[in-house]
Design a protein around this motif. Structure first.
Motif, PDB file in Angstrom:
ATOM      1  N   SER A  58       0.850  -1.197   0.000  1.00 34.16           N
ATOM      2  CA  SER A  58       0.000   0.000   0.000  1.00 34.16           C
ATOM      3  C   SER A  58       0.877   1.235   0.000  1.00 34.16           C
ATOM      4  CB  SER A  58      -0.933  -0.003   1.218  1.00 34.16           C
ATOM      5  OG  SER A  58      -0.162   0.095   2.402  1.00 34.16           O
ATOM      6  N   GLU A  59       0.337   2.317  -0.502  1.00 31.50           N
ATOM      7  CA  GLU A  59       1.091   3.562  -0.571  1.00 31.50           C
ATOM      8  C   GLU A  59       0.143   4.726  -0.347  1.00 31.50           C
ATOM      9  OE1 GLU A  59       3.749   6.215  -3.696  1.00 31.50           O
ATOM     10  OE2 GLU A  59       3.115   4.185  -4.213  1.00 31.50           O
ATOM     11  N   GLY A  60       0.499   5.601   0.551  1.00 32.20           N
ATOM     12  CA  GLY A  60      -0.319   6.775   0.814  1.00 32.20           C
ATOM     13  C   GLY A  60       0.549   7.998   0.998  1.00 32.20           C
ATOM     14  N   THR A  61       0.139   9.112   0.395  1.00 34.73           N
ATOM     15  CA  THR A  61       0.872  10.363   0.558  1.00 34.73           C
ATOM     16  C   THR A  61      -0.120  11.477   0.826  1.00 34.73           C
ATOM     17  OG1 THR A  61       0.778  10.868  -1.807  1.00 34.73           O
ATOM     18  CG2 THR A  61       2.704   9.635  -1.027  1.00 34.73           C
ATOM     19  N   GLY A  62       0.340  12.492   1.543  1.00 39.99           N
ATOM     20  CA  GLY A  62      -0.526  13.622   1.846  1.00 39.99           C
ATOM     21  C   GLY A  62       0.294  14.867   2.110  1.00 39.99           C
ATOM     22  N   SER A  63      -0.257  16.007   1.778  1.00 42.87           N
ATOM     23  CA  SER A  63       0.401  17.279   2.072  1.00 42.87           C
ATOM     24  C   SER A  63      -0.651  18.267   2.562  1.00 42.87           C
ATOM     25  CB  SER A  63       1.115  17.824   0.829  1.00 42.87           C
ATOM     26  OG  SER A  63       0.178  18.104  -0.193  1.00 42.87           O
ATOM     27  N   ARG A  64      -0.202  19.246   3.318  1.00 45.90           N
ATOM     28  CA  ARG A  64      -1.126  20.218   3.910  1.00 45.90           C
ATOM     29  C   ARG A  64      -0.482  21.599   3.921  1.00 45.90           C
ATOM     30  NH1 ARG A  64      -4.210  18.804   9.362  1.00 45.90           N
ATOM     31  NH2 ARG A  64      -5.623  17.999   7.772  1.00 45.90           N
ATOM     32  N   ILE A  65      -1.267  22.591   3.532  1.00 48.64           N
ATOM     33  CA  ILE A  65      -0.857  23.986   3.647  1.00 48.64           C
ATOM     34  C   ILE A  65      -1.833  24.658   4.608  1.00 48.64           C
ATOM     35  CG2 ILE A  65      -0.526  26.174   2.438  1.00 48.64           C
ATOM     36  CD1 ILE A  65       0.016  24.582  -0.103  1.00 48.64           C
ATOM     37  N   LYS A  66      -1.300  25.285   5.654  1.00 49.54           N
ATOM     38  CA  LYS A  66      -2.146  25.884   6.687  1.00 49.54           C
ATOM     39  C   LYS A  66      -1.896  27.378   6.776  1.00 49.54           C
ATOM     40  CE  LYS A  66      -0.787  23.300  10.147  1.00 49.54           C
ATOM     41  NZ  LYS A  66      -0.749  22.735  11.523  1.00 49.54           N
ATOM     42  N   LEU A  67      -2.967  28.112   6.914  1.00 49.04           N
ATOM     43  CA  LEU A  67      -2.888  29.548   7.163  1.00 49.04           C
ATOM     44  C   LEU A  67      -3.781  29.866   8.348  1.00 49.04           C
ATOM     45  CD1 LEU A  67      -2.235  32.539   6.417  1.00 49.04           C
ATOM     46  CD2 LEU A  67      -4.289  32.472   4.980  1.00 49.04           C
ATOM     47  N   GLY A  68      -3.248  30.559   9.313  1.00 53.21           N
ATOM     48  CA  GLY A  68      -4.032  30.945  10.484  1.00 53.21           C
ATOM     49  C   GLY A  68      -3.737  32.369  10.882  1.00 53.21           C
ATOM     50  N   THR A  69      -4.771  33.126  11.167  1.00 48.05           N
ATOM     51  CA  THR A  69      -4.597  34.492  11.656  1.00 48.05           C
ATOM     52  C   THR A  69      -5.496  34.683  12.866  1.00 48.05           C
ATOM     53  OG1 THR A  69      -6.331  35.323  10.179  1.00 48.05           O
ATOM     54  CG2 THR A  69      -4.069  35.398   9.372  1.00 48.05           C
ATOM     55  N   TYR A  70      -5.027  35.467  13.828  1.00 46.16           N
ATOM     56  CA  TYR A  70      -5.791  35.671  15.063  1.00 46.16           C
ATOM     57  C   TYR A  70      -5.657  37.127  15.498  1.00 46.16           C
ATOM     58  CZ  TYR A  70      -7.431  35.174  19.870  1.00 46.16           C
ATOM     59  OH  TYR A  70      -8.125  35.310  21.046  1.00 46.16           O
ATOM     60  N   VAL A  71      -6.775  37.719  15.844  1.00 47.82           N
ATOM     61  CA  VAL A  71      -6.803  39.093  16.338  1.00 47.82           C
ATOM     62  C   VAL A  71      -7.540  39.098  17.672  1.00 47.82           C
ATOM     63  CG1 VAL A  71      -7.577  41.445  15.919  1.00 47.82           C
ATOM     64  CG2 VAL A  71      -6.804  40.044  14.007  1.00 47.82           C
ATOM     65  N   ILE A 118      -7.191  25.586   5.606  1.00 49.13           N
ATOM     66  CA  ILE A 118      -6.368  24.382   5.523  1.00 49.13           C
ATOM     67  C   ILE A 118      -6.624  23.719   4.174  1.00 49.13           C
ATOM     68  CG2 ILE A 118      -5.878  22.128   6.534  1.00 49.13           C
ATOM     69  CD1 ILE A 118      -6.781  23.228   9.202  1.00 49.13           C
ATOM     70  N   ASN A 119      -5.556  23.533   3.418  1.00 48.45           N
ATOM     71  CA  ASN A 119      -5.633  22.946   2.088  1.00 48.45           C
ATOM     72  C   ASN A 119      -4.933  21.593   2.116  1.00 48.45           C
ATOM     73  OD1 ASN A 119      -5.528  22.306  -0.612  1.00 48.45           O
ATOM     74  ND2 ASN A 119      -4.968  24.355  -1.293  1.00 48.45           N
ATOM     75  N   ASP A 120      -5.708  20.503   1.972  1.00 43.91           N
ATOM     76  CA  ASP A 120      -5.175  19.146   2.007  1.00 43.91           C
ATOM     77  C   ASP A 120      -5.179  18.524   0.619  1.00 43.91           C
ATOM     78  OD1 ASP A 120      -4.827  19.192   4.761  1.00 43.91           O
ATOM     79  OD2 ASP A 120      -6.839  18.448   5.155  1.00 43.91           O
ATOM     80  N   ASP A 121      -4.120  17.758   0.351  1.00 40.85           N
ATOM     81  CA  ASP A 121      -4.004  17.070  -0.924  1.00 40.85           C
ATOM     82  C   ASP A 121      -3.418  15.694  -0.640  1.00 40.85           C
ATOM     83  OD1 ASP A 121      -4.113  16.797  -3.714  1.00 40.85           O
ATOM     84  OD2 ASP A 121      -1.998  17.339  -3.902  1.00 40.85           O
ATOM     85  N   GLY A 122      -4.004  14.622  -1.217  1.00 40.88           N
ATOM     86  CA  GLY A 122      -3.498  13.301  -0.918  1.00 40.88           C
ATOM     87  C   GLY A 122      -3.836  12.251  -1.958  1.00 40.88           C
ATOM     88  N   LYS A 123      -3.069  11.137  -1.872  1.00 37.08           N
ATOM     89  CA  LYS A 123      -3.301   9.982  -2.738  1.00 37.08           C
ATOM     90  C   LYS A 123      -3.222   8.726  -1.895  1.00 37.08           C
ATOM     91  CE  LYS A 123      -0.082  10.427  -5.797  1.00 37.08           C
ATOM     92  NZ  LYS A 123       0.785  10.232  -6.992  1.00 37.08           N
ATOM     93  N   ILE A 124      -4.050   7.734  -2.227  1.00 36.46           N
ATOM     94  CA  ILE A 124      -3.976   6.410  -1.625  1.00 36.46           C
ATOM     95  C   ILE A 124      -3.893   5.404  -2.759  1.00 36.46           C
ATOM     96  CG2 ILE A 124      -5.146   4.689  -0.205  1.00 36.46           C
ATOM     97  CD1 ILE A 124      -6.423   6.892   1.368  1.00 36.46           C
TER      98      ILE A 124
END
Length: 313
Positions: A1-14, A35-41
């Motif tokens: 089996s093979e699985g990959t994933g990546s994530r880009i996160k942006l957070g702002t707080y006031v 939150i931007n998720d990208d993946g393959k299984i």
């Protein structure tokens, strides 16, 4: 089996604070998450997930006593919270073999959990005239209404979303401090965590105790010798959504010695001091051979030690 994933996160707080008077004030804030998720299984590319959420919060506090020896506060807070599933929960492709069956924990269709939170309470400090001895007491009531709570479903052996759940509880904390050499703290948690919808509505959610507490004691015998002792208690928990099977309560004791010498800090920690046998977690699983649900236990660690050394320049 093979699985990959990546994530880009942006957070702002006031956050902002406004003091209505010397004793009464407010705090308010808002957080934005994207939150931007990208993946393959197994070469199967999953649909790109973009989760974004505004999470506001506001709080009030009132100081009803501010004398030299007595300091008391009332507080209340309201907030929204947001929690996205992890990349492992979405795209982990590992296969686990059990009784000639393969299981995989991940679930790429998971959605973030969202909660509405309330808490209110009182904090009281009292110190002696010389300030050598002081006590502290905190009582807080809290409630969380959660939608799409991320949980592990033993029926499918995958992570899944609980449509609605309710978390209610009381937290009581007391402390006694003396002469900068003695500290004692006790924290008690009384909670009720239940399903908010479905066939199991009002049933307790598994693996969450109704009662737990911790006692912590710190004593400084000399300028170069400290001892810390902690006792933790976890009440019994249900192992299934139907609330038919339980894991018994347990209590363990840890301790630590700190020696200070010529800039060196030597620490000796002993976990599970009494070498007690207990189960840190358990679950129910269907056994196809006997055709019944059986309990599977994870035993906690026996007595174990840790030695640490640090040096201050």
């Amino acid at each position: 089996s093979e699985g990959t994933g990546s994530r880009i996160k942006l957070g702002t707080y006031v956050e902002g604070k406004y003091e209505l008077s010397e004793r009464f004030g407010t705090v308010f804030g808002v957080r934005f998450d994207r939150i931007n998720d990208d993946g393959k299984i197994n070469q199967d590319k999953k649909k790109n997930k973009i989760n974004q959420k505004w999470s506001p919060r506001m709080g009030l506090h009132y100081q009803y006593s501010n004398s030299k020896n007595i300091d008391g506060h009332l507080f209340a807070n309201w907030s929204h919270a947001f929690k996205a599933p992890t990349l492992d929960q979405l795209y982990d492709s590992r296969q686990i073999n059990f009784y000639y069956q393969n299981f995989n924990y991940s679930n790429p269709s998971l959605v973030p959990q969202i909660s509405t939170n309330y808490d209110a309470g009182i904090n009281q400090r009292i110190s002696s005239s010389s300030s050598d001895v002081s006590t502290e007491f905190t009582l807080a009531f809290y409630s969380m209404d959660i939608k799409n709570e991320i949980d592990f479903d033993m029926a499918t052996f995958k992570y899944d979303n609980i449509l609605e759940s309710q978390h209610k509880g009381i937290e009581i904390s007391t402390g006694i401090y003396g002469l900068n050499r003695f500290r004692y703290n006790n924290t008690i948690n009384l909670s009720e965590v239940s399903f908010g919808t479905g066939d199991q509505k009002v049933n307790m959610i598994k693996n969450i105790p109704k009662i737990s507490y911790t006692n912590r004691l710190s004593i400084q015998f000399r300028d170069n010798l400290n001892i810390f002792i902690a006792q933790r208690y976890f009440g019994s928990v249900f192992l299934d959504d139907a609330n038919t099977e339980k894991l018994p309560s347990y209590s363990i004791v840890d301790c630590k010695l700190n020696f200070l010498f010529a800039g060196y800090n030597i620490g000796l920690s002993v976990f599970n001091l009494l070498d007690k046998l207990y189960f840190s977690s358990s679950y129910m699983l269907y056994d196809p051979i006997i055709q019944e649900n059986v309990k599977f236990h994870y035993p906690g660690q026996k007595r174990n030690f840790k030695l640490s050394l640090s040096f201050n320049l």
